[in-house]
Design an enzyme around this catalytic site. Structure first.
Site, PDB file in Angstrom:
ATOM      1  CD  GLU A   1     -35.112 -18.095  -6.784  1.00 38.80           C
ATOM      2  OE1 GLU A   1     -35.126 -17.734  -5.602  1.00 38.80           O
ATOM      3  OE2 GLU A   1     -34.394 -19.013  -7.212  1.00 38.80           O
TER       4      GLU A   1
ATOM      5  CG  HIS B   1     -33.213 -14.443 -11.086  1.00 38.40           C
ATOM      6  ND1 HIS B   1     -31.858 -14.437 -10.884  1.00 38.40           N
ATOM      7  CD2 HIS B   1     -33.574 -15.753 -11.163  1.00 38.40           C
ATOM      8  CE1 HIS B   1     -31.423 -15.681 -10.830  1.00 38.40           C
ATOM      9  NE2 HIS B   1     -32.436 -16.506 -11.007  1.00 38.40           N
TER      10      HIS B   1
ATOM     11  CG  HIS C   1     -30.268 -18.429 -15.018  1.00 40.22           C
ATOM     12  ND1 HIS C   1     -30.997 -19.597 -15.122  1.00 40.22           N
ATOM     13  CD2 HIS C   1     -30.587 -17.897 -13.800  1.00 40.22           C
ATOM     14  CE1 HIS C   1     -31.731 -19.772 -14.028  1.00 40.22           C
ATOM     15  NE2 HIS C   1     -31.512 -18.742 -13.209  1.00 40.22           N
TER      16      HIS C   1
ATOM     17  CD  GLU D   1     -22.212   4.463 -22.714  1.00 41.40           C
ATOM     18  OE1 GLU D   1     -23.402   4.506 -22.397  1.00 41.40           O
ATOM     19  OE2 GLU D   1     -21.522   5.484 -22.918  1.00 41.40           O
TER      20      GLU D   1
ATOM     21  CG  HIS E   1     -28.625 -19.102  -9.577  1.00 43.78           C
ATOM     22  ND1 HIS E   1     -29.400 -19.872  -8.730  1.00 43.78           N
ATOM     23  CD2 HIS E   1     -29.500 -18.596 -10.485  1.00 43.78           C
ATOM     24  CE1 HIS E   1     -30.665 -19.840  -9.111  1.00 43.78           C
ATOM     25  NE2 HIS E   1     -30.750 -19.063 -10.184  1.00 43.78           N
TER      26      HIS E   1
HETATM   27  P1  13P Z   1     -38.916 -20.326 -11.230  1.00 42.90           P
HETATM   28  O1  13P Z   1     -39.308 -21.192 -12.417  1.00 42.90           O
HETATM   29  O2  13P Z   1     -39.545 -20.793  -9.960  1.00 42.90           O
HETATM   30  O3  13P Z   1     -39.171 -18.865 -11.523  1.00 42.90           O
HETATM   31  O4  13P Z   1     -37.344 -20.508 -11.003  1.00 42.90           O
HETATM   32  C1  13P Z   1     -36.430 -20.203 -12.011  1.00 42.90           C
HETATM   33  C2  13P Z   1     -35.124 -19.741 -11.484  1.00 42.90           C
HETATM   34  O5  13P Z   1     -34.397 -19.059 -12.177  1.00 42.90           O
HETATM   35  C3  13P Z   1     -34.735 -20.102 -10.095  1.00 42.90           C
HETATM   36  O6  13P Z   1     -33.684 -19.309  -9.654  1.00 42.90           O
HETATM   37 ZN    ZN Z   2     -32.405 -18.596 -11.344  1.00 47.72          ZN
END
Ligand code: 13P
Ligand code: ZN
Length: 270
Positions: free
Chosen positions: A116, A139, A141, A169, A210
């Site tokens: 990413e 980033h 999840h 908050e 995602h």
């Molecule tokens: P990477 O292992 O390449 O960082 O990818 C993980 C991920 O969350 C892809 O969106």
């Molecule tokens: Zn991801």
């Protein structure tokens, strides 16, 4: 030359990614973090003329020419960063208008930066234009934000208002709200460009089905930003199937704006 593993930015990166894993936000190799560093900071620990490898980035970002980043590696598990930082992390300098990354430290098993990387670098460019103090793109999840994208409208105003209503908050921590991308193929320049476009108006960008992107001036602040949005989503997922009896009204949101000296995104409150 000082030991890079003692550098405050390295210690903070290891602590933050470990904490992200402990929060359940980064299963397997899920998630990635990039932290922009100053040349002077890096030069305390590394010979900045000693380039280990050059890795093509696949995009152009002239704004980032000569900039240094500490970045998680692709396919690497956040769980393992604390035990082998030099395998799971790397320090790169962008050159050739951002088309090449010079590796100065890390990715010791021959690896490279996150898939990413385009979304990270393009988001840095976008956020630096809004706030010159921005240093972090994160980033991950988180389960409740992800779950929310299956059952809630993806309209940005509605998505933001719902999160604001879930904890007092929320509007204080992210008055600029949350922008939302529909499902897109990850790891591409296209999703990178779309994320960066969304980063122009908010520090949080949801990737439907995602995960989420956050941006901020340091690792702590960016972690806290995602943590707060995720808490809002958690409350939503606990109550969405129940009759709503009470809420935080727009009038109360205006009181919060005044008390905490924040301005809610234009047009999002009545
Ligand atoms: P990477 O292992 O390449 O960082 O990818 C993980 C991920 O969350 C892809 O969106
Ligand atoms: Zn991801």
């Amino acid at each position: 030359m000082k030991d890079i593993l003692t550098a405050p930015f390295m210690v903070e990166m290891i602590r933050t990614t470990t904490n992200m894993y402990d929060h359940g936000w980064d299963e397997r190799n899920g998630g990635n973090v990039s932290l922009m560093l100053d040349e002077a900071q890096v030069a305390e620990y590394l010979d900045i003329k000693d380039v280990l490898r050059t890795i093509p980035t696949g995009f152009i970002a002239p704004e980032l020419e000569g900039k240094y980043f500490l970045v998680t590696g692709t396919g690497k598990y956040f769980k393992n960063i604390q035990y082998a930082p030099d395998v799971n992390l790397g320090i790169v300098r962008l050159v050739d208008k951002g088309e090449q990354a010079e590796l100065l430290w890390g990715y010791a098993d021959g690896g490279k930066f996150t898939s990413e990387f385009p979304a990270h670098m393009m988001s840095h460019v976008a956020r630096l234009k809004v706030n010159t103090e921005n240093r972090v793109v994160m980033h991950c999840h988180p389960a409740n934000l992800l779950a929310m994208t299956y059952v809630h409208t993806l309209d940005e105003k509605e998505f933001t208002r719902t999160l604001w209503q879930m904890c007092t908050e929320c509007i204080v921590v992210f008055p600029d709200g949350v922008n939302v991308l529909p499902w897109m193929l990850c790891g591409t320049n296209e999703i990178g460009e779309a994320t960066a476009e969304k980063m122009r108006t908010a520090r949080l960008v949801v990737w439907s089905q995602h995960g989420i992107y956050g941006a901020g001036k340091d690792l702590d602040e960016t972690f806290g930003l995602i943590e707060t949005a995720e808490k809002g989503a958690e409350i939503y997922m606990k109550i969405a199937h129940l009759p709503l009896v009470n809420t935080i009204t727009d009038e109360q949101m205006h009181q919060l704006e005044k008390r905490f000296d924040v301005k809610a995104r234009e047009g999002y409150l009545s």
